[in-house]
Design an enzyme around this catalytic site. Structure first.
Site, PDB file in Angstrom:
ATOM      1  N   GLY A   4      39.453  42.986  47.968  1.00 35.73           N
ATOM      2  CA  GLY A   4      40.794  43.411  48.368  1.00 35.73           C
ATOM      3  C   GLY A   4      41.042  44.872  48.007  1.00 35.73           C
ATOM      4  O   GLY A   4      41.623  45.631  48.779  1.00 35.73           O
ATOM      5  N   ASP A  20      43.390  35.502  35.969  1.00 35.09           N
ATOM      6  CA  ASP A  20      44.516  35.095  35.125  1.00 35.09           C
ATOM      7  C   ASP A  20      44.773  33.610  35.336  1.00 35.09           C
ATOM      8  O   ASP A  20      44.372  33.050  36.352  1.00 35.09           O
ATOM      9  CB  ASP A  20      45.780  35.905  35.468  1.00 35.09           C
ATOM     10  CG  ASP A  20      46.115  35.815  36.949  1.00 35.09           C
ATOM     11  OD1 ASP A  20      45.482  36.546  37.735  1.00 35.09           O
ATOM     12  OD2 ASP A  20      46.975  35.007  37.327  1.00 35.09           O
TER      13      ASP A  20
HETATM   14  O1  LIG Z   1      41.499  41.060  43.904  1.00 35.88           O
HETATM   15  P1  LIG Z   1      41.780  40.876  45.378  1.00 35.88           P
HETATM   16  O2  LIG Z   1      40.511  40.803  46.166  1.00 35.88           O
HETATM   17  O3  LIG Z   1      42.726  41.910  45.942  1.00 35.88           O
HETATM   18  O4  LIG Z   1      42.479  39.433  45.508  1.00 35.88           O
HETATM   19  C1  LIG Z   1      43.687  39.014  44.898  1.00 35.88           C
HETATM   20  O5  LIG Z   1      44.414  40.052  44.274  1.00 35.88           O
HETATM   21  C2  LIG Z   1      45.537  40.448  45.100  1.00 35.88           C
HETATM   22  C3  LIG Z   1      46.827  40.160  44.375  1.00 35.88           C
HETATM   23  O6  LIG Z   1      46.897  40.839  43.176  1.00 35.88           O
HETATM   24  C4  LIG Z   1      45.415  39.637  46.388  1.00 35.88           C
HETATM   25  O7  LIG Z   1      44.718  40.392  47.338  1.00 35.88           O
HETATM   26  C5  LIG Z   1      44.643  38.428  45.919  1.00 35.88           C
HETATM   27  O8  LIG Z   1      43.986  37.690  46.914  1.00 35.88           O
HETATM   28  O1  LIG Z   2      46.708  36.182  44.432  1.00 36.84           O
HETATM   29  C1  LIG Z   2      46.529  36.145  43.220  1.00 36.84           C
HETATM   30  C2  LIG Z   2      45.421  36.772  42.596  1.00 36.84           C
HETATM   31  C3  LIG Z   2      45.281  36.708  41.234  1.00 36.84           C
HETATM   32  N1  LIG Z   2      46.202  36.033  40.519  1.00 36.84           N
HETATM   33  C4  LIG Z   2      47.267  35.432  41.105  1.00 36.84           C
HETATM   34  O2  LIG Z   2      48.088  34.838  40.426  1.00 36.84           O
HETATM   35  N2  LIG Z   2      47.394  35.499  42.444  1.00 36.84           N
END
Ligand SMILES: O=P(O)(O)O[C@H]1O[C@H](CO)[C@@H](O)[C@H]1O
Ligand SMILES: O=c1cc[nH]c(=O)[nH]1
Length: 234
Positions: free
Chosen positions: A20, A204
């Protein structure tokens, strides 16, 4: 060139890793790929192509959420003929026995995104599914590495800050973790006859509040990235 990717024809490999975060794409290219070349900086959504163990691999940031990843994977498949799409992302755990730093392989993704209802005119609830060969390769490799690796259902949320969180119910129905892109990745890969997998690191724990440190995140990310790269070239 496509609307959001400025690479020339043939500058993107058949296999693309999809974090992401565009800075994770930079980290992967600089840490794992040889001779990595930047092919995209439109909107700072970095994309690189290099080699891993002699095989050509690209890594492309997707941004967060279904609308953003949908743009990048549509263009990768339609304009650059990408065949294997492997998301390397983070997720939040909701089960007691899923811990921070665990690696999760998404077999399928439940979602509150309307993407599938829109595609099927609201007539069915489509079940987006991982490519079995990529999934099996990744599971075998993770197990051989001695990692805490789990495979199962994840939830692709439209909103990071949900108005109506149902995490306890999701956990009861065996959803392992929450993230924001996999349902779109699997559905669109199926639409174009391509292979897809999401490999996710638990960053997390949504219920207990446990979090990883930046250093721990990096180490676990390295495990996830190696699994994704090895599964892709096997
Ligand atoms: O670490 P990435 O790949 O971004 O994935 C997670 O982190 C983001 C949210 O903080 C959203 O894109 C979720 O899917
Ligand atoms: O989409 C997400 C990614 C990491 N942690 C979250 O709680 N939500």
């Amino acid at each position: 060139m496509s609307i959001h990717i400025e690479a020339k024809e043939n500058e993107i490999a058949e296999t693309v890793l999809l974090p992401g975060d565009p800075l994770r794409a930079k980290y992967i290219a600089e840490t794992f790929l040889e001779d990595a070349k930047l092919y995209n900086k439109v909107r700072n959504m970095f994309g690189y192509t290099g080699t891993y163990k002699g095989k050509r691999v690209s890594v492309q940031g997707t941004g967060m959420g279904v609308p953003s990843i949908s743009i990048y994977i549509n263009e990768l498949m339609q304009s650059y003929n990408v065949q294997n799409l492997i998301r390397v992302g983070t997720c939040g755990a909701i089960q007691k026995d899923v811990k921070v730093r665990d690696v999760i392989l998404a077999m399928t993704a439940s979602t509150d995104s309307t993407i599938n209802r829109t595609i099927f005119n609201g007539t069915i609830d489509y079940a987006p599914t991982a490519d079995f060969e990529l999934l099996k390769n990744a599971y075998d490799l993770g197990t051989e590495k001695g990692l805490a690796i789990k495979a199962g259902n994840v939830f692709t949320a439209d909103l990071f800050y949900s108005e109506n969180p149902q995490f306890e119910k999701f956990a009861k129905f065996n959803i392992l973790a929450i993230e924001m892109e996999t349902a779109a990745l699997y559905t669109l890969a199926a639409k174009f006859g391509r292979k897809a997998l999401s490999v996710l690191t638990v960053s997390d724990h949504i219920i207990t509040g446990e979090e990883t440190t930046a250093e721990e995140r990096q180490t676990t990310f390295n495990d996830m990235i190696e699994i994704a790269l090895e599964a892709a070239i096997k």
